[in-house]
Design a protein around this motif. Structure first.
Motif, PDB file in Angstrom:
ATOM      1  N   CYS A   1       0.811  -1.214   0.000  1.00 10.74           N
ATOM      2  CA  CYS A   1       0.000   0.000   0.000  1.00 10.74           C
ATOM      3  C   CYS A   1       0.847   1.268   0.000  1.00 10.74           C
ATOM      4  O   CYS A   1       0.560   2.204  -0.739  1.00 10.74           O
ATOM      5  CB  CYS A   1      -0.949  -0.005   1.196  1.00 10.74           C
ATOM      6  SG  CYS A   1      -2.275  -1.212   1.044  1.00 10.74           S
ATOM      7  N   GLU A   2       1.869   1.321   0.828  1.00  7.80           N
ATOM      8  CA  GLU A   2       2.690   2.528   0.918  1.00  7.80           C
ATOM      9  C   GLU A   2       3.417   2.807  -0.404  1.00  7.80           C
ATOM     10  O   GLU A   2       3.550   3.960  -0.808  1.00  7.80           O
ATOM     11  CB  GLU A   2       3.694   2.424   2.062  1.00  7.80           C
ATOM     12  CG  GLU A   2       3.063   2.515   3.433  1.00  7.80           C
ATOM     13  CD  GLU A   2       2.351   3.835   3.688  1.00  7.80           C
ATOM     14  OE1 GLU A   2       2.792   4.890   3.190  1.00  7.80           O
ATOM     15  OE2 GLU A   2       1.334   3.815   4.402  1.00  7.80           O
TER      16      GLU A   2
ATOM     17  N   LYS B   1       0.817   4.111  -2.875  1.00  8.53           N
ATOM     18  CA  LYS B   1       0.436   5.456  -2.456  1.00  8.53           C
ATOM     19  C   LYS B   1       1.504   6.473  -2.860  1.00  8.53           C
ATOM     20  O   LYS B   1       1.186   7.560  -3.357  1.00  8.53           O
ATOM     21  CB  LYS B   1       0.225   5.481  -0.948  1.00  8.53           C
ATOM     22  CG  LYS B   1      -0.182   6.815  -0.396  1.00  8.53           C
ATOM     23  CD  LYS B   1      -0.389   6.689   1.104  1.00  8.53           C
ATOM     24  CE  LYS B   1      -0.308   8.032   1.757  1.00  8.53           C
ATOM     25  NZ  LYS B   1      -0.270   7.940   3.202  1.00  8.53           N
TER      26      LYS B   1
ATOM     27  N   LEU C   1      -4.030  11.883   0.572  1.00 11.45           N
ATOM     28  CA  LEU C   1      -4.208  10.490   0.186  1.00 11.45           C
ATOM     29  C   LEU C   1      -4.286   9.694   1.476  1.00 11.45           C
ATOM     30  O   LEU C   1      -3.416   9.826   2.334  1.00 11.45           O
ATOM     31  CB  LEU C   1      -3.020   9.981  -0.644  1.00 11.45           C
ATOM     32  CG  LEU C   1      -2.889  10.468  -2.067  1.00 11.45           C
ATOM     33  CD1 LEU C   1      -1.608   9.937  -2.695  1.00 11.45           C
ATOM     34  CD2 LEU C   1      -4.087  10.041  -2.902  1.00 11.45           C
ATOM     35  N   ASP C   2      -5.314   8.887   1.603  1.00 14.23           N
ATOM     36  CA  ASP C   2      -5.484   8.066   2.797  1.00 14.23           C
ATOM     37  C   ASP C   2      -5.654   6.615   2.397  1.00 14.23           C
ATOM     38  O   ASP C   2      -6.369   6.306   1.435  1.00 14.23           O
ATOM     39  CB  ASP C   2      -6.719   8.501   3.593  1.00 14.23           C
ATOM     40  CG  ASP C   2      -6.603   9.928   4.110  1.00 14.23           C
ATOM     41  OD1 ASP C   2      -5.594  10.234   4.764  1.00 14.23           O
ATOM     42  OD2 ASP C   2      -7.515  10.730   3.847  1.00 14.23           O
ATOM     43  N   ILE C   3      -5.017   5.717   3.138  1.00 11.65           N
ATOM     44  CA  ILE C   3      -5.216   4.282   2.960  1.00 11.65           C
ATOM     45  C   ILE C   3      -6.330   3.887   3.925  1.00 11.65           C
ATOM     46  O   ILE C   3      -6.211   4.077   5.134  1.00 11.65           O
ATOM     47  CB  ILE C   3      -3.925   3.506   3.243  1.00 11.65           C
ATOM     48  CG1 ILE C   3      -2.829   3.942   2.255  1.00 11.65           C
ATOM     49  CG2 ILE C   3      -4.188   1.999   3.148  1.00 11.65           C
ATOM     50  CD1 ILE C   3      -1.462   3.394   2.571  1.00 11.65           C
TER      51      ILE C   3
ATOM     52  N   CYS D   1      -5.168  -1.764  -2.758  1.00 11.27           N
ATOM     53  CA  CYS D   1      -3.947  -2.445  -2.343  1.00 11.27           C
ATOM     54  C   CYS D   1      -4.274  -3.433  -1.232  1.00 11.27           C
ATOM     55  O   CYS D   1      -5.437  -3.602  -0.875  1.00 11.27           O
ATOM     56  CB  CYS D   1      -2.911  -1.427  -1.882  1.00 11.27           C
ATOM     57  SG  CYS D   1      -3.469  -0.377  -0.526  1.00 11.27           S
TER      58      CYS D   1
ATOM     59  N   ILE E   1      -7.063   3.430  -1.649  1.00  7.46           N
ATOM     60  CA  ILE E   1      -6.372   4.699  -1.493  1.00  7.46           C
ATOM     61  C   ILE E   1      -7.353   5.772  -1.948  1.00  7.46           C
ATOM     62  O   ILE E   1      -7.818   5.758  -3.083  1.00  7.46           O
ATOM     63  CB  ILE E   1      -5.071   4.738  -2.300  1.00  7.46           C
ATOM     64  CG1 ILE E   1      -4.143   3.633  -1.797  1.00  7.46           C
ATOM     65  CG2 ILE E   1      -4.412   6.109  -2.191  1.00  7.46           C
ATOM     66  CD1 ILE E   1      -2.859   3.474  -2.569  1.00  7.46           C
TER      67      ILE E   1
ATOM     68  N   TYR F   1      -8.378   9.738  -2.469  1.00  9.12           N
ATOM     69  CA  TYR F   1      -7.812  11.044  -2.826  1.00  9.12           C
ATOM     70  C   TYR F   1      -8.822  12.136  -2.546  1.00  9.12           C
ATOM     71  O   TYR F   1      -9.997  12.012  -2.894  1.00  9.12           O
ATOM     72  CB  TYR F   1      -7.454  11.011  -4.315  1.00  9.12           C
ATOM     73  CG  TYR F   1      -7.220  12.340  -4.978  1.00  9.12           C
ATOM     74  CD1 TYR F   1      -6.032  13.022  -4.791  1.00  9.12           C
ATOM     75  CD2 TYR F   1      -8.182  12.902  -5.812  1.00  9.12           C
ATOM     76  CE1 TYR F   1      -5.798  14.235  -5.431  1.00  9.12           C
ATOM     77  CE2 TYR F   1      -7.957  14.106  -6.459  1.00  9.12           C
ATOM     78  CZ  TYR F   1      -6.771  14.767  -6.252  1.00  9.12           C
ATOM     79  OH  TYR F   1      -6.535  15.962  -6.878  1.00  9.12           O
TER      80      TYR F   1
ATOM     81  N   GLY G   1      -1.744   6.139   7.402  1.00  7.58           N
ATOM     82  CA  GLY G   1      -1.593   6.220   5.963  1.00  7.58           C
ATOM     83  C   GLY G   1      -1.858   7.585   5.381  1.00  7.58           C
ATOM     84  O   GLY G   1      -2.085   7.720   4.203  1.00  7.58           O
TER      85      GLY G   1
END
Length: 95
Positions: free
Chosen positions: A26-27, A30, A47-49, A66, A73, A75, A88
């Motif tokens: 994920c990172e 992102k 941006l947030d997971i 992800c 993710i 936006y 995140g």
């Protein structure tokens, strides 16, 4: 007969390889999305997971998936401040 089995196995692996190559942490995903957004000149965004079950309509746009499709993710453009300490979280401010 063995040659046909070998050819079928190789063909199967060849077909599956693009799907396997698309799995990213994920990172990492992102970071790639963040770089693209910045390259497009967007000065302020987040941006947030987020786990799939916590994604809410109207609270940003899903721009990636992800964690084996267990997380999204999200936006948000023009959001200067996001909650502090959110997992995140990425904020971009004008320089």
């Amino acid at each position: 007969m063995k040659m046909k089995s070998l050819i079928a196995l190789v063909a199967s692996l060849f077909i599956m390889s693009p799907a396997l190559a698309q799995v990213k942490p994920c990172e990492e995903l992102k970071s790639e999305i963040e770089a693209k957004i910045k390259a497009n000149g967007v000065p302020v965004f987040t941006l947030d997971i987020v786990p799939n079950d916590q994604v809410k309509d109207g609270e940003g746009k899903v721009v990636g998936s992800c964690g084996n499709s267990t997380q999204k993710i999200v936006y948000k453009r023009g959001v200067a401040e996001a909650p502090r300490g959110a997992a995140g979280e990425t904020k971009s401010q004008p320089k």
